[in-house]
Design a protein around this motif. Structure first.
Motif, PDB file in Angstrom:
ATOM      1  N   GLY A 237       0.811  -1.215   0.000  1.00  0.00           N
ATOM      2  CA  GLY A 237       0.000   0.000   0.000  1.00  0.00           C
ATOM      3  C   GLY A 237       0.841   1.260   0.000  1.00  0.00           C
ATOM      4  O   GLY A 237       0.577   2.203  -0.771  1.00  0.00           O
ATOM      5  N   LYS A 238       1.869   1.296   0.847  1.00  0.00           N
ATOM      6  CA  LYS A 238       2.694   2.501   0.913  1.00  0.00           C
ATOM      7  C   LYS A 238       3.495   2.708  -0.368  1.00  0.00           C
ATOM      8  O   LYS A 238       3.719   3.850  -0.805  1.00  0.00           O
ATOM      9  CB  LYS A 238       3.603   2.448   2.140  1.00  0.00           C
ATOM     10  N   ALA A 239       3.941   1.623  -0.992  1.00  0.00           N
ATOM     11  CA  ALA A 239       4.654   1.748  -2.263  1.00  0.00           C
ATOM     12  C   ALA A 239       3.740   2.349  -3.332  1.00  0.00           C
ATOM     13  O   ALA A 239       4.165   3.194  -4.136  1.00  0.00           O
ATOM     14  CB  ALA A 239       5.176   0.389  -2.714  1.00  0.00           C
ATOM     15  N   PRO A 391      12.018   5.418  19.393  1.00  0.00           N
ATOM     16  CA  PRO A 391      12.276   5.737  17.979  1.00  0.00           C
ATOM     17  C   PRO A 391      11.709   4.721  16.993  1.00  0.00           C
ATOM     18  O   PRO A 391      11.173   5.095  15.940  1.00  0.00           O
ATOM     19  CB  PRO A 391      13.808   5.779  17.906  1.00  0.00           C
ATOM     20  N   MET A 392      11.827   3.433  17.322  1.00  0.00           N
ATOM     21  CA  MET A 392      11.298   2.410  16.415  1.00  0.00           C
ATOM     22  C   MET A 392       9.779   2.485  16.336  1.00  0.00           C
ATOM     23  O   MET A 392       9.189   2.380  15.246  1.00  0.00           O
ATOM     24  CB  MET A 392      11.761   1.027  16.858  1.00  0.00           C
ATOM     25  N   ASP A 393       9.124   2.644  17.481  1.00  0.00           N
ATOM     26  CA  ASP A 393       7.665   2.763  17.476  1.00  0.00           C
ATOM     27  C   ASP A 393       7.229   4.022  16.722  1.00  0.00           C
ATOM     28  O   ASP A 393       6.225   4.018  15.996  1.00  0.00           O
ATOM     29  CB  ASP A 393       7.125   2.800  18.907  1.00  0.00           C
ATOM     30  N   THR A 394       7.978   5.116  16.908  1.00  0.00           N
ATOM     31  CA  THR A 394       7.643   6.359  16.212  1.00  0.00           C
ATOM     32  C   THR A 394       7.723   6.177  14.705  1.00  0.00           C
ATOM     33  O   THR A 394       6.806   6.548  13.967  1.00  0.00           O
ATOM     34  CB  THR A 394       8.592   7.490  16.644  1.00  0.00           C
ATOM     35  N   CYS A 395       8.814   5.585  14.242  1.00  0.00           N
ATOM     36  CA  CYS A 395       8.990   5.404  12.797  1.00  0.00           C
ATOM     37  C   CYS A 395       7.948   4.444  12.217  1.00  0.00           C
ATOM     38  O   CYS A 395       7.346   4.724  11.167  1.00  0.00           O
ATOM     39  CB  CYS A 395      10.399   4.893  12.496  1.00  0.00           C
ATOM     40  N   LEU A 396       7.708   3.330  12.907  1.00  0.00           N
ATOM     41  CA  LEU A 396       6.715   2.387  12.415  1.00  0.00           C
ATOM     42  C   LEU A 396       5.331   3.022  12.402  1.00  0.00           C
ATOM     43  O   LEU A 396       4.564   2.849  11.445  1.00  0.00           O
ATOM     44  CB  LEU A 396       6.696   1.121  13.271  1.00  0.00           C
ATOM     45  N   SER A 397       4.988   3.781  13.438  1.00  0.00           N
ATOM     46  CA  SER A 397       3.667   4.406  13.508  1.00  0.00           C
ATOM     47  C   SER A 397       3.477   5.428  12.406  1.00  0.00           C
ATOM     48  O   SER A 397       2.360   5.608  11.900  1.00  0.00           O
ATOM     49  CB  SER A 397       3.463   5.061  14.879  1.00  0.00           C
ATOM     50  N   TYR A 412       7.653  11.728   3.570  1.00  0.00           N
ATOM     51  CA  TYR A 412       8.665  10.777   4.047  1.00  0.00           C
ATOM     52  C   TYR A 412       8.044   9.460   4.477  1.00  0.00           C
ATOM     53  O   TYR A 412       8.683   8.406   4.437  1.00  0.00           O
ATOM     54  CB  TYR A 412       9.443  11.384   5.224  1.00  0.00           C
ATOM     55  N   SER A 413       6.773   9.484   4.903  1.00  0.00           N
ATOM     56  CA  SER A 413       6.153   8.328   5.544  1.00  0.00           C
ATOM     57  C   SER A 413       5.749   7.233   4.566  1.00  0.00           C
ATOM     58  O   SER A 413       5.253   6.187   5.000  1.00  0.00           O
ATOM     59  CB  SER A 413       4.929   8.776   6.359  1.00  0.00           C
ATOM     60  N   PHE A 414       5.976   7.432   3.278  1.00  0.00           N
ATOM     61  CA  PHE A 414       5.640   6.381   2.315  1.00  0.00           C
ATOM     62  C   PHE A 414       6.755   5.355   2.161  1.00  0.00           C
ATOM     63  O   PHE A 414       6.589   4.355   1.463  1.00  0.00           O
ATOM     64  CB  PHE A 414       5.284   7.001   0.964  1.00  0.00           C
ATOM     65  N   ASP A 415       7.887   5.595   2.811  1.00  0.00           N
ATOM     66  CA  ASP A 415       9.007   4.653   2.765  1.00  0.00           C
ATOM     67  C   ASP A 415       9.560   4.521   4.184  1.00  0.00           C
ATOM     68  O   ASP A 415       9.811   5.528   4.855  1.00  0.00           O
ATOM     69  CB  ASP A 415      10.091   5.158   1.818  1.00  0.00           C
ATOM     70  N   LEU A 417      12.480   3.542   5.400  1.00  0.00           N
ATOM     71  CA  LEU A 417      13.813   4.086   5.637  1.00  0.00           C
ATOM     72  C   LEU A 417      13.830   5.606   5.515  1.00  0.00           C
ATOM     73  O   LEU A 417      14.564   6.281   6.262  1.00  0.00           O
ATOM     74  CB  LEU A 417      14.827   3.453   4.684  1.00  0.00           C
ATOM     75  N   ASP A 418      13.024   6.171   4.622  1.00  0.00           N
ATOM     76  CA  ASP A 418      12.892   7.628   4.585  1.00  0.00           C
ATOM     77  C   ASP A 418      12.311   8.144   5.900  1.00  0.00           C
ATOM     78  O   ASP A 418      12.695   9.219   6.384  1.00  0.00           O
ATOM     79  CB  ASP A 418      11.986   8.059   3.423  1.00  0.00           C
ATOM     80  N   THR A 419      11.409   7.379   6.485  1.00  0.00           N
ATOM     81  CA  THR A 419      10.849   7.750   7.782  1.00  0.00           C
ATOM     82  C   THR A 419      11.939   7.760   8.842  1.00  0.00           C
ATOM     83  O   THR A 419      12.008   8.679   9.679  1.00  0.00           O
ATOM     84  CB  THR A 419       9.718   6.784   8.176  1.00  0.00           C
ATOM     85  N   GLY A 420      12.809   6.750   8.811  1.00  0.00           N
ATOM     86  CA  GLY A 420      13.924   6.721   9.746  1.00  0.00           C
ATOM     87  C   GLY A 420      14.856   7.906   9.559  1.00  0.00           C
ATOM     88  O   GLY A 420      15.314   8.518  10.539  1.00  0.00           O
ATOM     89  N   ARG A 421      15.152   8.243   8.326  1.00  0.00           N
ATOM     90  CA  ARG A 421      16.033   9.391   8.057  1.00  0.00           C
ATOM     91  C   ARG A 421      15.397  10.693   8.542  1.00  0.00           C
ATOM     92  O   ARG A 421      16.078  11.583   9.063  1.00  0.00           O
ATOM     93  CB  ARG A 421      16.332   9.473   6.559  1.00  0.00           C
TER      94      ARG A 421
END
Length: 525
Positions: A237-239, A391-397, A412-415, A417-421
């Motif tokens: 879905g995000k892709a 941080p992990m919960d934040t990025c996953l959420s 950024y939230s569609f990928d 690793l972009d979310t992590g960056r």
């Protein structure tokens, strides 16, 4: 010149077909022939709005209303464009006047309801949407707008019913399928999996359909604890949602670098505007900002103003920047010569009349973390609370959430690793603001708040200069509307199910873990 009446009819037809450029180009040359034709200004204003030419839309819709003040649809569209250019106070005054006019047809009532919804006035919006639905019961979009305001008011059963009506009328309303899945926790006995799976063949080649259907399937499989299958749908879905958005992490890096350079020392308190009304709750989206807002706004002296765009808009206005983006390096560069007192005063004035009835109000726009240093300078007595979550919960959420598609703030939230960056940029910027303004920003740990609700609540109220109020422990009873992604969750008492949620997807998030660790982000065990 061809017959002006035929040209006007041609422009109207083009607009009705969604060809805003043709409508604008055909109608505009008619102005010298009919400068006081209200309908012509109305048509040009609507076409300009479709083209996102907001100054022209405001100009012509305002002129239409002045020329024909008794047309409710003119006033409704003028209110809408005022809302879209972040003039909510003026927009609400236009709404109030429009409601005295007649007749009010379904589209006009719907437009006025949208303006009220954007101003967080969902009780009034529901009344108008219900009138619109009664006049045009076969329009699925009217039922959906009603459902969204009902969700904000916590009327979830009523919202569920309205969305099922929507799907009966228009089964391929992809966004409604996702909203319905998110409305409550699904179970093996009650879910929408069969219906969602049956629609997948229809989504082939349609990124919007794939985005919504796969995210709905993700949510329902996650509720059923089928985490591998859930993540598979989330990734698909995000892709699909990422297609065509053109996100650039390098541009975000440039923006954050400009913010870090913008301020090198705090201004004296006398340089800002002396009000203690605002309490800013900010942080990464999906980090607990809505929870904190509900807790503090349960206090008898605090009003919840919602997620206001007012400070970013005021900063842009006072900076003098003329670039199209709200916050770009050029606009940020204007901070060195900004009038901080004027900025603070402009911001506070822009929140009226929604604020001012109680001693304090909360502005809960998560992305105000970008402006935290500017807020500290412009409003030296304002309180700033920043949420920090694992941080992990934040990025996953962030990755699992579908934010407003019309905004680029969340691209950024569609990928993953972009979310992590992006999280790394956030973390470094907040460290910069903390160094520059020690003691001005209270960082609240989400996990600590969940484990020690009363102690954390007392700490926040003390920081804000508020006396203790037992109602803050019963935030789920707070009747104020909630217009965020957490609208459903904050109607429940404190819960722990969101803590360490990422552990369900430990294998799928291994690259994210490495990225954060390599960037120096400490991961909690």
């Amino acid at each position: 010149m061809p017959d002006p009446n035929k040209l006007f009819a041609q422009a109207t037809t083009a607009y009705n077909q969604g060809n805003w450029r043709q409508a604008y180009d055909v109608a505009t040359p008619l102005l010298p022939l009919a400068p006081d034709h209200a309908g012509l200004h109305y048509l040009i204003g609507l076409a300009a709005l479709g083209l996102k030419q907001m100054p022209q839309a405001v100009k012509h819709l305002q002129r239409a209303v002045k020329l024909d003040p008794l047309r409710a649809e003119y006033a409704a569209q003028f209110a809408k464009v005022l809302s879209l250019v972040n003039q909510p106070a003026v927009a609400l005054r236009v709404v109030d006047r429009a409601l005295t006019l007649s007749p009010l047809d379904a589209p006009t009532l719907d437009t006025l309801g949208v303006v009220l919804s954007r101003a967080n006035e969902h009780e009034r919006a529901v009344t108008l949407y219900e009138r619109a639905v009664a006049l045009a019961p076969a329009r699925a979009d009217l039922h959906y707008n009603l459902a969204k305001s009902l969700i904000c008011l916590g009327r979830l059963d009523d919202a569920d019913q309205e969305m099922e009506v929507c799907l009966d009328l228009a089964p391929q309303s992809w966004d409604i399928h996702l909203t319905l899945s998110q409305l409550r926790k699904q179970s093996r006995a009650s879910n929408h999996l069969q219906r969602l799976q049956s629609l997948l063949p229809d989504s082939v080649g349609n990124p919007v359909a794939q985005l919504h259907l796969h995210l709905a399937l993700f949510k329902e499989y996650e509720d059923l604890a089928d985490y591998p299958r859930a993540f598979e749908h989330l990734a698909i879905g995000k892709a699909a949602g990422r297609v065509g958005r053109g996100y650039s992490h390098e541009q975000k890096e440039a923006q954050f670098a400009a913010l870090t350079r913008a301020l090198t020392e705090p201004q004296p308190a006398a340089a800002g505007f002396p009000t203690d009304e605002p309490i800013f709750v900010l942080g990464m989206p999906r980090s607990g900002t809505t929870l904190v807002e509900r807790i503090i706004s349960s206090h008898r002296d605090v009003h919840s103003a919602g997620e206001l765009q007012n400070f970013p808009v005021s900063f842009k206005q006072v900076s003098g920047s003329r670039t199209p983006q709200l916050l770009d390096p050029e606009t940020i560069g204007c901070a060195s010569r900004i009038d901080w007192r004027k900025l603070g005063e402009t911001y506070l004035s822009s929140t009226r009349p929604a604020t001012g009835q109680k001693p304090r109000f909360i502005d809960k726009l998560p992305h105000n973390f970008l402006y935290a240093g500017f807020i500290a300078n412009a409003l030296p007595n304002a309180k700033i609370i920043c949420l920090r979550r694992d941080p992990m919960d934040t990025c996953l959420s962030n990755f699992r959430q579908l934010f407003a598609l019309q905004s680029t703030n969340y691209d950024y939230s569609f990928d993953l690793l972009d979310t992590g960056r992006y999280y790394v940029l956030f973390d470094r910027l907040m460290a910069h603001w903390q160094r520059l303004f020690p003691g001005r920003i209270l960082e609240v740990d989400y996990e600590t708040l969940v484990d020690s609700q009363e102690n954390s609540s007392r700490q926040m109220l003390e920081f804000c200069g508020l006396s203790w109020d037992d109602a803050c422990l019963r935030f789920e009873d707070n009747p104020a509307p909630v217009a965020t992604a957490s609208a459903v969750q904050v109607r429940r008492p404190m819960y722990r199910s969101s803590v360490k949620r990422w552990k369900h997807y430990e294998a799928q998030t291994a690259d994210l873990q490495k990225l954060l660790i390599d960037a120096g982000i400490e991961l909690k065990p």
